[in-house]
Write a protein that holds these residues in place. Structure first.
Motif, short mmCIF file in Angstrom:
data_model
loop_
_atom_site.label_atom_id
_atom_site.label_comp_id
_atom_site.label_asym_id
_atom_site.label_seq_id
_atom_site.Cartn_x
_atom_site.Cartn_y
_atom_site.Cartn_z
N TYR A 50 0.74 -1.13 0.00
CA TYR A 50 -0.03 0.06 -0.31
C TYR A 50 1.14 1.27 0.04
O TYR A 50 1.94 1.32 0.76
N LYS A 51 0.45 2.19 -0.64
CA LYS A 51 1.01 3.45 -0.60
C LYS A 51 0.15 4.52 -0.59
O LYS A 51 -0.82 4.55 -1.59
N THR A 52 0.36 5.71 0.31
CA THR A 52 -0.70 6.87 0.59
C THR A 52 -0.53 7.54 -0.95
O THR A 52 0.66 8.03 -1.07
N CYS A 53 -1.48 7.62 -1.47
CA CYS A 53 -1.47 8.36 -2.81
C CYS A 53 -2.86 8.47 -3.51
O CYS A 53 -3.48 7.55 -3.36
N GLY A 54 -3.09 9.63 -4.00
CA GLY A 54 -4.43 9.87 -4.60
C GLY A 54 -4.59 8.81 -6.05
O GLY A 54 -5.67 8.57 -6.05
N GLY A 55 -3.53 8.41 -6.49
CA GLY A 55 -3.62 7.59 -7.70
C GLY A 55 -4.21 8.17 -8.85
O GLY A 55 -4.77 7.59 -9.58
N GLY A 56 -3.97 9.59 -9.23
CA GLY A 56 -4.52 10.25 -10.30
C GLY A 56 -3.19 10.28 -11.26
O GLY A 56 -2.24 10.94 -10.94
N LEU A 57 -3.54 9.80 -12.36
CA LEU A 57 -2.44 9.76 -13.50
C LEU A 57 -3.08 10.94 -14.65
O LEU A 57 -3.85 10.68 -15.60
N ILE A 58 -2.05 12.05 -14.49
CA ILE A 58 -2.26 13.19 -15.76
C ILE A 58 -1.58 12.67 -16.84
O ILE A 58 -1.22 11.79 -17.08
N GLY A 59 -2.14 13.40 -17.98
CA GLY A 59 -1.47 13.10 -19.17
C GLY A 59 0.14 12.93 -19.23
O GLY A 59 0.62 12.00 -19.98
N ALA A 60 1.02 13.78 -18.53
CA ALA A 60 2.34 13.65 -18.46
C ALA A 60 2.68 12.40 -18.09
O ALA A 60 3.74 11.53 -18.44
N ALA A 61 1.96 11.72 -16.83
CA ALA A 61 2.17 10.58 -16.55
C ALA A 61 1.92 9.35 -17.36
O ALA A 61 2.61 8.37 -17.53
#
Length: 409
Positions: A50-61
């Protein structure tokens, strides 16, 4: 995931060791292995973790992911709802829905699998306890008693990085993020489907977010480190207003995000840092996945060159890596720092610009989709005008969740 690798069965000196199997580290290991270098990837936790992170991948990602990466996307954001401390809510439509909402545990595991498929050895459940360099060889010591040796090392072991301390990374901004993952019923899931929320909060430089992932919503708040009581109060108030306080959270965690000083080192000898270990994070949005993937790619290529080099050539390869990071990611961070300063002083101005000036929303929409960068926004005529206007407006007064007021930083 391949089984842990015993040092007794592997070469005495590897070409590249990568510490940390997040987006930066797994990418660096894959790139180095693809170049034919003998690569070892070490991870402190057991994968998947598990990793604390919103998990939103924007276009650059998304553009920086390896082609064909098997990754489950739980939702794609086509609408952004912006609010100012619970008021002035406005929803805007993306020109091309781009933000892919995923779980970090699954993203990191998929990237690590890609590194292993490229030929990297993977050893998880192994924490690095120290490292030292002598005569062109870096020795990496672990909690298992191993002393792995390599001609180059990439530190990508997160914001609390041991490798970062070795290199001497310094930060200009440190924030605390508090996050929960909350199960939602079918009605609530439908209300959030395809839509993310960004609320500019009551503390200077703060915001709250909700990212939908089917029958779970990831939600949280972030602000400058130093006032955890007020931030927890904001989180409780924010979750209550979003209807996310009923179910028991699947996860309820916090973590620090760090943004590097512009003159902070990115290498020491044959040791490089990338991603969160290098404190490469957007000052304003605190987005770090795209920075991690891109710096990991650069670090993997640089580590491969360093592994083949001696003396001054190795130093030149490390210096080249630092220049590449500065030229691309450093420029974006300087622009995001400028935006963060404007936002901290006048969140209302930023909110109004984004929600009431169509050209500004189009710029942000293009950034989310990967068609421009923060630097592209802030160097545009609109961005320069906003900064100039913000500098002329007196410092704003923001309330804390308890009702007091505080000057924006």
């Amino acid at each position: 995931m391949p089984p842990p690798v015993s040092s007794a069965r592997t070469p005495a000196v590897r070409d590249v060791i990568v510490v940390g199997a997040g987006p930066a580290g797994a990418t660096a290991a894959r790139v180095a292995a693809e170049s034919g270098r003998r690569t070892l990837l070490l991870e402190r936790a057991v994968i998947p973790r598990y990793k604390t992170c919103g998990g939103g991948l924007i276009g650059a990602a998304l553009a920086a992911l390896p082609p064909g990466l098997p990754l489950k996307v739980y939702d794609t954001a086509g609408r952004f709802t912006f609010a100012l401390d619970g008021r002035k809510e406005r929803t805007l439509i993306c020109s091309s829905p781009t933000v892919a909402l995923v779980y970090r545990s699954e993203l990191d595991a998929a990237l690590t699998e890609a590194a292993a498929a490229a030929g990297a050895e993977v050893q998880d459940d192994t924490a690095v306890t120290g490292l030292e360099e002598e005569d062109g060889i870096v020795t990496v010591r672990t909690n298992r008693g191993d002393a792995f040796r390599a001609r180059s090392v990439v530190g990508a072991d997160g914001s609390a990085s041991r490798v970062s301390r070795y290199v001497g990374v310094e930060c200009a901004q440190v924030d605390l993020a508090l996050e929960v993952e909350v199960p939602v019923d079918e009605r609530a899931a439908g209300r959030w489907r395809g839509r993310v929320l960004m609320e500019w909060g009551p503390l200077p430089g703060s915001f709250g977010w909700v990212f939908p992932k089917g029958d779970v919503c990831t939600a949280g708040v972030v602000a400058a480190r130093g006032n955890p009581v007020a931030l927890r109060a904001y989180k409780d108030d924010f979750l209550r207003r979003q209807g996310l306080v009923g179910p028991r959270p699947l996860h309820d965690t916090g973590h620090l995000t760090r943004c590097r000083r512009p003159d902070s080192p990115l290498a020491r000898g044959r040791v490089l840092v990338a991603g969160d270990a290098a404190a490469l994070v957007d000052h304003w949005s605190r987005e770090g996945i795209s920075y991690a993937l891109r710096s990991g790619d650069l670090a993997g290529r640089a580590a491969a060159r360093i592994a083949d080099a001696a003396g001054a050539e190795a130093t030149a390869a490390a210096d080249r890596y630092a220049r590449q990071v500065e030229e691309v990611l450093g420029a974006e961070m300087r622009a995001s720092d400028s935006l963060m300063r404007l936002f901290s002083r006048n969140p209302g101005l930023v909110h109004t610009a984004l929600t009431r000036v169509p050209a500004m929303w189009r710029r942000l929409d293009a950034y989310v989709a990967g068609r421009t960068s923060v630097a592209g926004i802030m160097t545009s005529p609109l961005g320069r005008t906003a900064v100039a206007l913000g500098d002329r407006v007196p410092l704003g007064r923001q309330r804390t969740p308890a009702g007091e007021t505080t000057s924006a930083r």
